[in-house]
Design a protein around this motif. Structure first.
Motif, PDB file in Angstrom:
ATOM      1  N   ASP A  14      69.767  52.462  90.563  1.00  0.00           N
ATOM      2  CA  ASP A  14      68.784  53.005  89.621  1.00  0.00           C
ATOM      3  C   ASP A  14      69.392  54.100  88.752  1.00  0.00           C
ATOM      4  O   ASP A  14      69.985  55.058  89.266  1.00  0.00           O
ATOM      5  N   TYR A  15      69.216  53.960  87.445  1.00  0.00           N
ATOM      6  CA  TYR A  15      69.705  54.906  86.434  1.00  0.00           C
ATOM      7  C   TYR A  15      71.223  54.887  86.279  1.00  0.00           C
ATOM      8  O   TYR A  15      71.764  55.601  85.446  1.00  0.00           O
ATOM      9  N   THR A  16      71.907  54.092  87.104  1.00  0.00           N
ATOM     10  CA  THR A  16      73.350  53.917  86.941  1.00  0.00           C
ATOM     11  C   THR A  16      73.639  52.545  86.344  1.00  0.00           C
ATOM     12  O   THR A  16      74.358  52.437  85.342  1.00  0.00           O
ATOM     13  N   LEU A  17      73.048  51.514  86.943  1.00  0.00           N
ATOM     14  CA  LEU A  17      73.197  50.149  86.436  1.00  0.00           C
ATOM     15  C   LEU A  17      71.927  49.623  85.779  1.00  0.00           C
ATOM     16  O   LEU A  17      71.985  48.658  85.007  1.00  0.00           O
ATOM     17  N   LEU A  90      68.182  45.832  83.546  1.00  0.00           N
ATOM     18  CA  LEU A  90      69.616  46.060  83.697  1.00  0.00           C
ATOM     19  C   LEU A  90      70.176  46.561  82.370  1.00  0.00           C
ATOM     20  O   LEU A  90      69.830  46.048  81.310  1.00  0.00           O
ATOM     21  N   TYR A  91      71.032  47.587  82.428  1.00  0.00           N
ATOM     22  CA  TYR A  91      71.632  48.092  81.201  1.00  0.00           C
ATOM     23  C   TYR A  91      72.498  47.016  80.546  1.00  0.00           C
ATOM     24  O   TYR A  91      73.231  46.286  81.224  1.00  0.00           O
ATOM     25  N   GLU A  92      72.417  46.935  79.254  1.00  0.00           N
ATOM     26  CA  GLU A  92      73.041  45.850  78.498  1.00  0.00           C
ATOM     27  C   GLU A  92      74.556  45.778  78.694  1.00  0.00           C
ATOM     28  O   GLU A  92      75.145  44.700  78.666  1.00  0.00           O
ATOM     29  N   SER A  93      75.186  46.923  78.919  1.00  0.00           N
ATOM     30  CA  SER A  93      76.649  46.960  79.011  1.00  0.00           C
ATOM     31  C   SER A  93      77.187  46.557  80.375  1.00  0.00           C
ATOM     32  O   SER A  93      78.401  46.390  80.531  1.00  0.00           O
ATOM     33  N   VAL A  94      76.316  46.383  81.367  1.00  0.00           N
ATOM     34  CA  VAL A  94      76.779  46.177  82.743  1.00  0.00           C
ATOM     35  C   VAL A  94      77.594  44.893  82.924  1.00  0.00           C
ATOM     36  O   VAL A  94      78.663  44.934  83.540  1.00  0.00           O
ATOM     37  N   LEU A 123      69.639  41.142  89.845  1.00  0.00           N
ATOM     38  CA  LEU A 123      70.971  40.621  89.526  1.00  0.00           C
ATOM     39  C   LEU A 123      70.944  39.110  89.331  1.00  0.00           C
ATOM     40  O   LEU A 123      71.616  38.574  88.440  1.00  0.00           O
ATOM     41  N   GLU A 124      70.180  38.422  90.162  1.00  0.00           N
ATOM     42  CA  GLU A 124      70.075  36.965  90.029  1.00  0.00           C
ATOM     43  C   GLU A 124      69.409  36.590  88.712  1.00  0.00           C
ATOM     44  O   GLU A 124      69.844  35.658  88.029  1.00  0.00           O
ATOM     45  N   ARG A 125      68.377  37.322  88.346  1.00  0.00           N
ATOM     46  CA  ARG A 125      67.698  37.074  87.067  1.00  0.00           C
ATOM     47  C   ARG A 125      68.654  37.236  85.899  1.00  0.00           C
ATOM     48  O   ARG A 125      68.589  36.497  84.916  1.00  0.00           O
ATOM     49  N   GLU A 126      69.581  38.182  86.020  1.00  0.00           N
ATOM     50  CA  GLU A 126      70.534  38.463  84.944  1.00  0.00           C
ATOM     51  C   GLU A 126      71.843  37.683  85.108  1.00  0.00           C
ATOM     52  O   GLU A 126      72.805  37.947  84.395  1.00  0.00           O
ATOM     53  N   ALA A 127      71.869  36.724  86.038  1.00  0.00           N
ATOM     54  CA  ALA A 127      73.063  35.912  86.303  1.00  0.00           C
ATOM     55  C   ALA A 127      74.268  36.785  86.643  1.00  0.00           C
ATOM     56  O   ALA A 127      75.395  36.514  86.218  1.00  0.00           O
ATOM     57  N   LEU A 128      74.043  37.834  87.427  1.00  0.00           N
ATOM     58  CA  LEU A 128      75.114  38.759  87.766  1.00  0.00           C
ATOM     59  C   LEU A 128      75.239  38.982  89.277  1.00  0.00           C
ATOM     60  O   LEU A 128      75.960  39.866  89.713  1.00  0.00           O
ATOM     61  N   LEU A 129      74.571  38.163  90.056  1.00  0.00           N
ATOM     62  CA  LEU A 129      74.642  38.329  91.495  1.00  0.00           C
ATOM     63  C   LEU A 129      76.074  38.157  92.004  1.00  0.00           C
ATOM     64  O   LEU A 129      76.490  38.818  92.961  1.00  0.00           O
ATOM     65  N   ASN A 209      77.492  56.809  80.082  1.00  0.00           N
ATOM     66  CA  ASN A 209      76.943  55.647  80.782  1.00  0.00           C
ATOM     67  C   ASN A 209      78.088  54.777  81.273  1.00  0.00           C
ATOM     68  O   ASN A 209      79.264  55.047  80.964  1.00  0.00           O
ATOM     69  N   VAL A 210      77.767  53.731  82.022  1.00  0.00           N
ATOM     70  CA  VAL A 210      78.821  52.918  82.657  1.00  0.00           C
ATOM     71  C   VAL A 210      79.630  52.094  81.668  1.00  0.00           C
ATOM     72  O   VAL A 210      80.687  51.574  82.032  1.00  0.00           O
ATOM     73  N   SER A 211      79.173  51.964  80.442  1.00  0.00           N
ATOM     74  CA  SER A 211      79.963  51.211  79.458  1.00  0.00           C
ATOM     75  C   SER A 211      81.330  51.860  79.233  1.00  0.00           C
ATOM     76  O   SER A 211      82.287  51.193  78.835  1.00  0.00           O
ATOM     77  N   GLU A 212      81.432  53.175  79.506  1.00  0.00           N
ATOM     78  CA  GLU A 212      82.676  53.911  79.287  1.00  0.00           C
ATOM     79  C   GLU A 212      83.634  53.822  80.475  1.00  0.00           C
ATOM     80  O   GLU A 212      84.757  54.306  80.398  1.00  0.00           O
ATOM     81  N   LEU A 213      83.189  53.207  81.567  1.00  0.00           N
ATOM     82  CA  LEU A 213      83.978  53.209  82.788  1.00  0.00           C
ATOM     83  C   LEU A 213      85.331  52.506  82.664  1.00  0.00           C
ATOM     84  O   LEU A 213      86.352  53.077  83.060  1.00  0.00           O
TER      85      LEU A 213
END
Length: 217
Positions: A14-17, A90-94, A123-129, A209-213
């Motif tokens: 939460d708030y990270t991804l 889910l954040y768009e950049s994840v 994650l499954e909904r976003e095809a990222l599981l 945000n995590v896009s910069e990781l």
């Protein structure tokens, strides 16, 4: 830490991804209303994201009977089963960020107080599981964050040590978790916690945000 010693990146959820603030507010106020207690503002609800449900109730209704924590827990979960996944974004950049980490041969995981099945549904909904090697949720441990149990379980399954892992989170609870586990911390400011609250934790870095990781690593 160097990129040659890093083996795994473990995230808060939460708030990270993802942003689950709308779902949290809905479930909190559903429970409070059923209990005959005053509703709370979105701002107040958002400050509790990442806490256990007992801590959430005591924080938002500190003048009420602590013995009602179980009632709040039951009602929150009842509503969460109906709406939480659909109200979590889910954040768009994840996806691109996770793909970039995998290209570097890094393992990825999640350690959260949110139920694993709820995280997996998003994650499954976003095809990222498939993007995470391990997900540790609130039902997988007997002690919740900032207790390090969940992070220790994740590291064992990811076959990495504290020195070869990185924990990415947005809150002081996440910072305290990383400190107790002896794991380097990377802070993202996509939550509601201001930068100055992390001054005592000496994170490796503070990102918007995590896009910069991937670039940071």
């Amino acid at each position: 830490m160097t990129t040659t010693t890093l083996k795994a990146v473990i995230f808060d959820f939460d708030y990270t991804l993802a942003d689950s603030s709308q779902g949290a507010l809905e479930c909190i106020n559903f429970a409070l209303a059923k209990m005959g207690l005053d509703l709370v503002s979105a701002e107040a609800a958002c400050r509790t994201i990442g806490m256990s449900l007992n801590e959430t109730f005591l924080t938002l209704a500190e003048h009420h009977d602590a013995r009602r924590c179980n009632e709040f827990y039951r009602l929150f979960i009842q509503r969460a089963e109906q709406v939480m996944a659909n109200l979590t974004v889910l954040y768009e950049s994840v996806p691109a960020m996770i793909a970039a980490l995998h290209e570097r041969g890094l393992r990825t995981g999640i350690v959260s107080t949110k139920y694993r099945r709820r995280i997996n549904e998003v994650l499954e909904r976003e095809a990222l599981l498939h993007g995470f090697h391990i997900v540790i949720g609130g039902e997988d441990v007997s002690e919740h964050k900032p207790h390090p149990q969940g992070l220790f379980v994740a590291m064992k399954q990811l076959q990495c040590s504290p020195a070869s892992a990185l924990y990415v989170g947005d809150s002081v609870v996440d910072a305290e978790l990383a400190k107790r586990a002896g794991v380097p911390l990377l802070v993202v400011l996509s939550g509601v916690t201001p930068r100055g609250d992390f001054d005592n934790y000496e994170p490796l870095g503070i990102l918007e945000n995590v896009s910069e990781l991937p670039e940071f690593l």
